[in-house]
Write a protein that holds these residues in place. Structure first.
Motif, PDB file in Angstrom:
ATOM      1  N   LEU A  18      10.246   1.012   6.829  1.00  0.00           N
ATOM      2  CA  LEU A  18       9.906   0.871   5.413  1.00  0.00           C
ATOM      3  C   LEU A  18      10.150   2.187   4.668  1.00  0.00           C
ATOM      4  N   ALA A  64       1.471   0.667   2.023  1.00  0.00           N
ATOM      5  CA  ALA A  64       2.508   0.139   1.137  1.00  0.00           C
ATOM      6  C   ALA A  64       1.821  -0.458  -0.088  1.00  0.00           C
ATOM      7  N   VAL A 100       7.224  -5.331  -0.567  1.00  0.00           N
ATOM      8  CA  VAL A 100       6.339  -4.177  -0.495  1.00  0.00           C
ATOM      9  C   VAL A 100       7.160  -2.903  -0.619  1.00  0.00           C
ATOM     10  N   GLU A 101       6.518  -1.885  -1.163  1.00  0.00           N
ATOM     11  CA  GLU A 101       7.144  -0.584  -1.349  1.00  0.00           C
ATOM     12  C   GLU A 101       6.386   0.457  -0.536  1.00  0.00           C
ATOM     13  N   PHE A 102       7.120   1.330   0.115  1.00  0.00           N
ATOM     14  CA  PHE A 102       6.527   2.412   0.891  1.00  0.00           C
ATOM     15  C   PHE A 102       5.681   3.298  -0.019  1.00  0.00           C
TER      16      PHE A 102
END
Length: 153
Positions: A18, A64, A100-102
């Protein structure tokens, strides 16, 4: 905003993956209860613990943020995909995913054994026997208790 824990097997997908991708779909959820939570309750802006499971070092590896709410999991329609479901209909999809975003990788993984030893997490589904869901709600109090471990080591 709500809090979640998403389980992943790091050999398939890890917090490091990720980190490299920055944003990723969270596909492959094939449990109806987990699907329903993802579809009905996981919202943009929610924070997520990324939890490594089925590996040598089991525990929370990073954080995340949900950047896209539930939409059809197109892998369910791909016969070449590990997540293919021949019963899922593109006109009425059975399965969904979110993006989802890191946010961050923890300096040190927080092992399940540590989580189980914390009295403030006694009611958390993750530490209870027999919980196999890949998506677990986390209360604000549980989130804060875990974050205290992260920051206080």
């Amino acid at each position: 905003m709500a809090y979640w824990l998403f389980k992943t097997e790091p050999d398939d997908y890890s917090i490091d993956t990720l980190l490299l991708e920055k944003v990723s779909c969270w596909e492959g959820v094939r449990n109806y209860q987990a699907r329903n939570m993802m579809r009905d309750n996981v919202k943009q802006g929610d924070l997520v613990f990324i939890y490594h499971s089925s590996c040598k070092h089991v525990g929370i590896a990073g954080i995340a943020k949900v950047v896209r709410e539930a939409y059809p999991d197109h892998f369910a329609f791909d016969p070449e995909s590990h997540y293919y479901d021949p019963k899922s209909d593109p006109d009425n999809p059975t399965w969904v995913m979110v993006d989802v975003e890191f946010v961050r990788k923890l300096d040190n993984l927080i092992p399940l054994s540590v989580l189980k030893s914390m009295p403030e997490l006694a009611d958390m589904p993750l530490v209870k026997r027999g919980n196999r869901l890949s998506i677990i709600p986390v209360s604000e109090q549980e989130w804060q208790a875990i974050m205290c471990i992260h920051y206080n080591g």
